[in-house]
Write a protein that holds these residues in place. Structure first.
Motif, PDB file in Angstrom:
ATOM      1  N   GLU A  56       1.837 -59.204  45.992  1.00 21.30           N
ATOM      2  CA  GLU A  56       1.611 -60.709  45.321  1.00 21.30           C
ATOM      3  C   GLU A  56      -0.022 -61.186  45.461  1.00 21.30           C
ATOM      4  OE1 GLU A  56       5.993 -62.260  46.761  1.00 21.30           O
ATOM      5  OE2 GLU A  56       4.107 -62.597  47.792  1.00 21.30           O
ATOM      6  N   ASN A 116      -1.407 -63.588  43.291  1.00 17.50           N
ATOM      7  CA  ASN A 116      -0.699 -64.709  43.248  1.00 17.50           C
ATOM      8  C   ASN A 116       0.556 -65.040  44.427  1.00 17.50           C
ATOM      9  OD1 ASN A 116       0.414 -67.163  42.235  1.00 17.50           O
ATOM     10  ND2 ASN A 116       2.020 -66.058  40.975  1.00 17.50           N
ATOM     11  N   GLN A 148       2.667 -66.013  47.483  1.00 19.61           N
ATOM     12  CA  GLN A 148       3.759 -66.916  47.160  1.00 19.61           C
ATOM     13  C   GLN A 148       3.851 -67.430  48.525  1.00 19.61           C
ATOM     14  OE1 GLN A 148       5.726 -67.736  44.361  1.00 19.61           O
ATOM     15  NE2 GLN A 148       3.815 -66.568  43.626  1.00 19.61           N
ATOM     16  N   VAL A 149       3.581 -67.021  49.689  1.00 16.73           N
ATOM     17  CA  VAL A 149       3.655 -67.606  50.922  1.00 16.73           C
ATOM     18  C   VAL A 149       2.113 -68.096  51.458  1.00 16.73           C
ATOM     19  CG1 VAL A 149       5.802 -66.597  51.363  1.00 16.73           C
ATOM     20  CG2 VAL A 149       3.641 -65.488  52.085  1.00 16.73           C
TER      21      VAL A 149
END
Lengths: 340, 385, 566
Positions: free
Chosen positions: A74, A77, A79-80
């Motif tokens: 990821e 991008n 996500q966390v």
């Protein structure tokens, strides 16, 4: 008829809208996290944080190895905004891969230098040594002696009775692997692993699963972190722990902030990060996972501070850098000996 | 048998005043399409036809002759490449299909499977936003008209094919159409039902006097129902006329062959006289009235003689007839009121149909040679190309 | 041409043009569908293959060389094939016996048995693995508690054969019962009239006629077993298989090229079997579906075999029910095998930790379902009723996804949509796209069924009774396609709720899925919690069945909603 359908339809739409609202819109006062703590522990930790901060934590539990791969995948991008818990070696890998971000904070001031990253990418929340956990009833039933050293585990009488996780997924298991390498030296270590493998019927994905299986008697002996075992013992499971004579490795459960995490969460994530090293978080670690935190809080009964354990010379930086190679080698040794 | 009037109470004896029918006029309609190989096919080629108010016109022809395309052009499902469709004198080319008020009765019935019989029939009225009480009245009337009282709550799957087709008919009639279209409506029914339903359609058409265009490939249907018949071939009209004309005076071998199981026998024009033509068939000379010839015929031409099966009779012993010839019986099919024979003559099989003659025992052994006579006024002469 | 025909010509041209105005719309539709299929079906495939062939940016077969040389991959490949063959064979045998019993023998309670067989199809794919731990594990109810077997190892080949056979034979059953029903019993009667003994009739008539179905069933189960992910992940033990290795290679090793290579290896047999089934086996079918013969042949086996077959069916159904009951029971028991006290704590936990996950799962499935079905129906409509260049390609691309293992789909999506301008990883859109394109074949299938319902004649007869196309659509087309739509939607919804193998690559902290949560809990030995979550998932599916059923009646009663007289 018509009315019934209208009511049905409206109810359905309302439920749906509620779902939508909840899942999509209510995302400002929140932190999204990957955690490598046990799910129940994570739940307790984050519940406590939510109570104190008024923020909401959305989390997924992933093993240390999984978490690093996921963060890597990821990368463009993320996500966390935070990775909470998990073996320190994994956090070093995340730093090396450029996945985490430096977060200089006074919250980690009290930590010894070896328990935190010098560039402030990660810091430890507690340390936990590796131990053998054995089910006392099962051990008696199969008339097995208590294994007291790493050597003992390769004895043929333990065939089918030992369990550990897969170092590919689990940080715990990789910690075991590097400990073995550090004790025996790389060449002998893989010979040892080949021998050990004959006694291990399966490798789990999660590092804590073997301990739990030993607690309920699904397996006789597990290799895992001491604090998990201590918790099971205090819960009344017929489990006992044994420190290996040659010395043992340990984890530094750590926390990292993720680079380029969701923008509106950055501040919230920092709050969670700083909170993780404080006393109230430590209390939850103690009560839920029987870990020994780096902050001075009353320990759980039976908990063993890392300072009282014979540990090996552990080089987590080296372990992180050599992970691919060692895990690959481990896979090959383990699978090719399976075919024999 | 279907009782025509099961419940004779409020039967419409004729259509109500607000029900207007229209005439139809097709002018030079052309419709082409491309087949799979990309060849241009003229499905309908320069097709012109007038149908008067209240007339029952039938399009017949072999499959692929374009009759269904004509019907679909009229209904508005196909746009003609050129030419015009006029209804009541006005062009309806640009009127969409749903505004033409021209319901069609399909071969597949095309009933709405999810609607009850009642709702199927009421469909067109509901779309026209007809008040509920009128819908109820009209649908009930229609149910009586097509003998389906008591079936209104059933679904199409639950009734027989014949009943389904009557529902389709009722559904079309209830909207008081200006013109009604039939696309081979009876093809899916078995013989007995086909005859009954045919009568039913004709009875209703007579009763209501709606302009009707009917497509079929069944010559019997065409002959028995129509005011006029249009025989089509390859997108063009081959012949238009009353059933009698088409039957007795076909203009071409094609029409003669298509209508009435005509036998064809080859002959040569021996001589042309004032009133009749002498034609040599094998070793016989047949005298045939001149008006039976189509087209331009000269002495010495080879012609085809179209002979209807019923124009041939068997010569009883002792009977004499100049137009006689002999043949060999190959097959006999006893059919109750009639008997059909296949007689070999001049290397061709000829169909002979004889009505049951109570006085005369018509039974022949296979391969028996018999003597036949033919009625010269029932022979059509076509020039052979 | 005369002036009149000239003006006629132009008038007609104008009308044709008016109708042609619809055509650009169709063109845009076709183009956008082709674009979407290219992007979400072919591109991920292409990326996967590319990554495996160009691990370092240039063409290199090193990935495949490693895979085919290293012991552990070779073992995984041969394990997968071995497991597939054993499960497909066992599954087909059970499916045939079951189907034969239910179609040829009359006995009470058939519906119950059919229901029992359908259950595995609608539940999460790894539910049997979960209950196998309860029943056959070391503390298993059957093995340890009842039979007293010590150290029975459910993890590995044995366990996988048991759970895969039980969860996959129902697919074979559906195929075979369809085929056995289609075989005209008259043929069997006829063979017996010709003097064949019962067994002879079976071997010379029934069996050969069912052979294409047996093949289809075998292949389908084989592919299912090959692509199964959840069961081997839970019960795999020391028995590595290809699908799990693909995931492990990515998650454990972070080795994308090798993961891709394994995904391709998984894809090759499934896609070729798909092609084989589609183009070769279809032609070989001898079955003539007469549709008229509803009489059942009750002559082809002897009384003794009857009894044995019925007993067999009862046994299989009983085993299936025991597996389900144990899950249900397990969700209320504190600690299976150790502490049998009843508790709700697993449910409390499940809702505490998993509520967001439940919401996400339901929300995504709810959004994806109508999109998938409508998209599929539109494709079916275009393919069946329209003609345009590239039509066949579109049809193939659209159904191709069904033959691609979920693991490969998930992997392909993950590596294809993780950078600008196609940055979808971690968002709900990647999950939605995955659902829509993976399950669009269901929509297409239902579209085909619906189109056969709505014949051209029916639409036209509505038109010439005065209904505009809008009214026709609302009052005729819509109610007629509703049943196919609803059944496709039900199936799609179930698939979206239970799919695991693709989703596991695509879930994130923001968008989670119940199956991955259940799997993670199982992995962490939070078994009671996993069972509770599984029960919740199954309940949601059952509730959705009721909801969809309600929609069905909704569609029927509102037929004249728009044009009714008040």
């Amino acid at each position: 008829m018509r009315l019934k359908h209208t009511i049905f339809f409206i109810t359905l739409s309302l439920v749906f809208l509620l779902l939508m609202f909840d899942s999509v819109l209510a995302r400002s006062k929140r932190v999204t996290a990957y955690t490598s703590l046990h799910e129940p522990v994570a739940r307790a930790v984050f519940n406590q944080f939510e109570k104190e901060s008024g923020l909401k934590v959305f989390f997924v539990r992933l093993s240390t190895g999984e978490a690093v791969s996921k963060l890597d995948a990821e990368r463009l991008n993320p996500q966390v905004s935070i990775w909470f818990g998990g073996v320190g070696i994994g956090h070093i890998r995340a730093k090396n891969k450029g996945l985490s971000v430096a977060n200089p904070t006074t919250a980690t001031k009290h930590l010894e230098p070896k328990y935190k990253d010098k560039d402030h990418h990660w810091a430890g929340i507690y340390a936990a040594p590796l131990v053998f956990e054995y089910n006392t009833i099962m051990l008696k039933r199969y008339a097995l002696p208590i294994p007291v050293s790493w050597r003992d585990l390769t004895k043929s009488e333990y065939k089918g009775h030992i369990q550990m996780a897969n170092p590919g997924f689990s940080g715990t298991a990789y910690n075991i692997l590097t400990t073995i390498v550090e004790i025996f030296g790389e060449t002998s270590a893989f010979k040892y692993i080949q021998a050990l493998n004959r006694n291990i019927p399966m490798y789990s994905r999660s590092g804590s699963a073997p301990g739990k299986r030993a607690a309920i008697g699904e397996v006789t002996i597990a290799i895992g972190y001491a604090h998990d075992a201590v918790k099971f013992i205090s819960d009344g499971f017929p489990l006992a722990i044994q420190f290996p004579a040659e010395g043992t490795g340990y984890e530094i459960a750590a926390v990292s902030l993720i680079k380029n995490g969701p923008k509106d969460e950055t501040e919230n994530a920092k709050k969670l990060y700083n909170w993780a090293f404080g006393k109230s978080a430590a209390k939850v670690y103690v009560s839920q996972s029987f870990a020994v935190p780096f902050v001075n809080v009353p320990l759980a009964k039976g908990a063993i501070p890392i300072s009282e354990v014979k540990t090996v010379e552990q080089d987590d930086e080296w372990a992180a850098k050599n992970r691919s190679r060692l895990v690959e080698k481990w896979h090959n040794v383990v699978t090719s000996s399976q075919s024999e | 048998m279907i009782k025509l009037f099961r419940n004779p109470s409020p039967m419409p004896t004729q259509k109500s005043d607000d029900w207007e029918v229209a005439d139809l006029d097709l002018k030079n309609v052309v419709k082409t399409y491309h087949d799979r190989r990309g060849n241009l096919i003229h499905a309908v080629n320069n097709f012109s036809l007038k149908i008067g108010k209240g007339e029952f016109t039938t399009l017949v022809g072999p499959s692929g002759c374009g009759k269904t395309t004509v019907l679909r052009v009229i209904a508005g499902f196909e746009i003609p490449d050129s030419g015009e469709v006029l209804m009541g004198g006005k062009s309806i080319n640009s009127i969409p299909a749903f505004n033409r008020n021209m319901p069609m009765v399909f071969q597949s019935y095309a009933l709405f499977p999810h609607l009850s019989i009642y709702d199927n029939i009421a469909y067109g009225l509901k779309i026209r936003k007809v008040p509920g009480n009128i819908i109820k009245n009209d649908v009930e009337m229609m149910l009586q008209l097509v003998n389906l009282v008591g079936m209104e709550n059933r679904y199409p799957k639950e009734i027989s094919g014949g009943q389904q087709q009557r529902v389709a008919l009722a559904r079309a009639l209830v909207i008081k159409p200006k013109i009604i279209l039939f696309d081979e409506p009876l093809s899916n029914l078995d013989v007995k039902l086909r005859l009954q339903t045919r009568m039913e359609i004709k009875r209703l058409q007579n009763l209501l006097g709606i302009t009707t265009l009917y497509v079929t490939h069944d010559q019997e249907e065409a002959l028995s129902m129509s005011d006029s018949i249009v025989v089509m071939k390859k997108g063009k009209i081959e012949q238009i006329g009353s059933p009698e004309t088409i039957y007795h005076h076909p203009k071409s071998v094609f029409v003669a062959d298509f209508i009435g199981n005509t036998n064809f026998v080859e002959g040569t024009i021996e001589s042309l006289l004032d009133n009749h033509i002498n034609i040599q068939v094998k070793d016989k000379i047949l005298k045939i009235p001149k008006q039976q010839a189509t087209g331009d015929i000269n002495q010495g031409d080879t012609v085809l003689l179209g002979i209807k099966p019923e124009a041939i009779s068997i010569l009883k012993p002792g009977e004499r007839n100049p137009n006689n010839f002999s043949g060999t019986v190959r097959h006999t099919y006893f059919r109750g009121t009639i008997t059909e024979f296949e007689v070999e003559f001049n290397n061709t099989l000829i169909n002979v149909i004889l009505p049951k003659d109570v006085d005369f025992q018509q039974s022949f052994a296979r391969n028996e040679r018999i003597c036949l006579s033919v009625n010269p006024r029932a022979i059509n002469i076509f020039k052979k190309h | 041409m005369t002036t009149l025909s000239f003006s006629n010509y132009f008038k007609n041209q104008k009308i044709t043009l008016k109708r042609l105005l619809n055509e650009p719309l169709q063109l845009i539709l076709v183009l956008s569908i082709i674009f979407c299929l290219g992007l979400f079906v072919l591109y991920p495939l292409y990326s996967t293959i590319k990554v495996s062939l160009m691990p370092n940016g240039h063409f290199d077969l090193i990935v495949y060389k490693t895979i085919l040389n290293q012991q552990r991959f070779k073992i995984a490949i041969s394990n997968s094939i071995l497991l597939g063959i054993v499960v497909a064979t066992l599954g087909t045998i059970i499916a045939f016996l079951f189907a034969y019993t239910l179609t040829r023998i009359q006995f009470p309670g058939k519906h119950f048995f059919k229901g029992m067989v359908i259950l595995p199809i609608i539940s999460p794919p790894f539910i049997f693995a979960l209950s196998a731990v309860l029943l056959l594990g070391r503390n298993g109810l059957l093995t340890q508690q009842l039979l007293g077997i010590e150290n029975f190892n459910i993890y590995g080949f044995k366990g996988l054969v048991i759970v895969q056979t039980l969860s996959m034979f129902p697919i074979g059953f559906l195929i075979l019962s369809g085929i056995l029903q289609a075989i005209d019993p008259d043929l069997e009667t006829c063979a017996m009239n010709l003097g064949a003994k019962r067994w002879k009739t079976f071997t010379t008539v029934t069996f050969p006629l069912a052979l294409p179905g047996l093949w289809a069933s075998w292949l389908l189960i084989f592919v299912q077993s090959l692509t199964d992910f959840g069961n081997p992940l839970i019960l795999g033990g020391d028995f590595p298989v290809l699908s799990v290795q693909t995931y492990l290679e990515f998650v454990g090793m972070g080795n994308l090229p090798r993961g891709a290579g394994l995904a391709v290896l998984l894809l090759v047999p499934t896609v070729s079997l798909f092609i084989l089934q589609r183009y070769i086996l279809r032609k070989k079918s001898f079955i003539t579906v007469t549709g008229k013969s509803t009489r059942r042949s009750i002559v082809s086996v002897s009384q003794l075999i009857h009894v044995l077959l019925i007993f067999f069916s009862i046994l299989i159904s009983a085993i299936i029910s025991i597996f389900y009951i144990s899950i249900f029971a397990g969700s209320f028991i504190k600690l299976w095998g150790i502490n049998w006290t009843l508790t709700f704590s697993h449910y409390i936990y499940a809702f505490d930790v998993g509520l967001q996950t439940i919401k996400d799962t339901v929300l995504l499935a709810t959004i994806a379902t109508p999109i998938t079905v409508i998209f599929g129906m539109v494709i079916a409509f275009l393919v069946v009723r329209k003609s345009f260049p590239g039509k066949n390609l579109m049809a193939i691309a659209a159904v191709l996804m069904f033959s691609i293992p979920g693991t490969a789909v998930g992997f392909g999506y993950m590596i294809s949509f993780n950078q600008e301008p196609l940055l979808l990883t971690g968002t709900m859109y990647i999950l939605l796209a995955c659902y829509v394109f993976r399950y669009v074949p269901i929509g297409i299938e239902s579209g085909m069924a619906a189109l056969s319902q709505v014949s051209k004649d029916i639409g036209e007869s509505s038109t010439n009774l005065g209904a505009s196309s809008a009214i026709t659509f609302r009052s005729i087309t819509l109610p007629l396609i509703t049943p196919s739509f609803i059944s496709a939607a039900t199936f799609t919804f179930v698939k979206c709720m239970t799919g695991l193998s693709a989703v596991i690559f695509l879930v994130s902290a923001s968008w989670k899925h119940m199956t991955t949560l259940i799997l993670a809990q199982t992995e962490n030995m939070l078994l009671g919690q996993a069972y509770a979550m599984s029960v919740v998932l199954t309940l949601i599916i059952l509730i959705s069945f009721a909801v969809f059923k309600n929609f069905m009646t909704l569609g029927q009663t509102s037929v004249f909603g728009g044009i009714s007289h008040d």
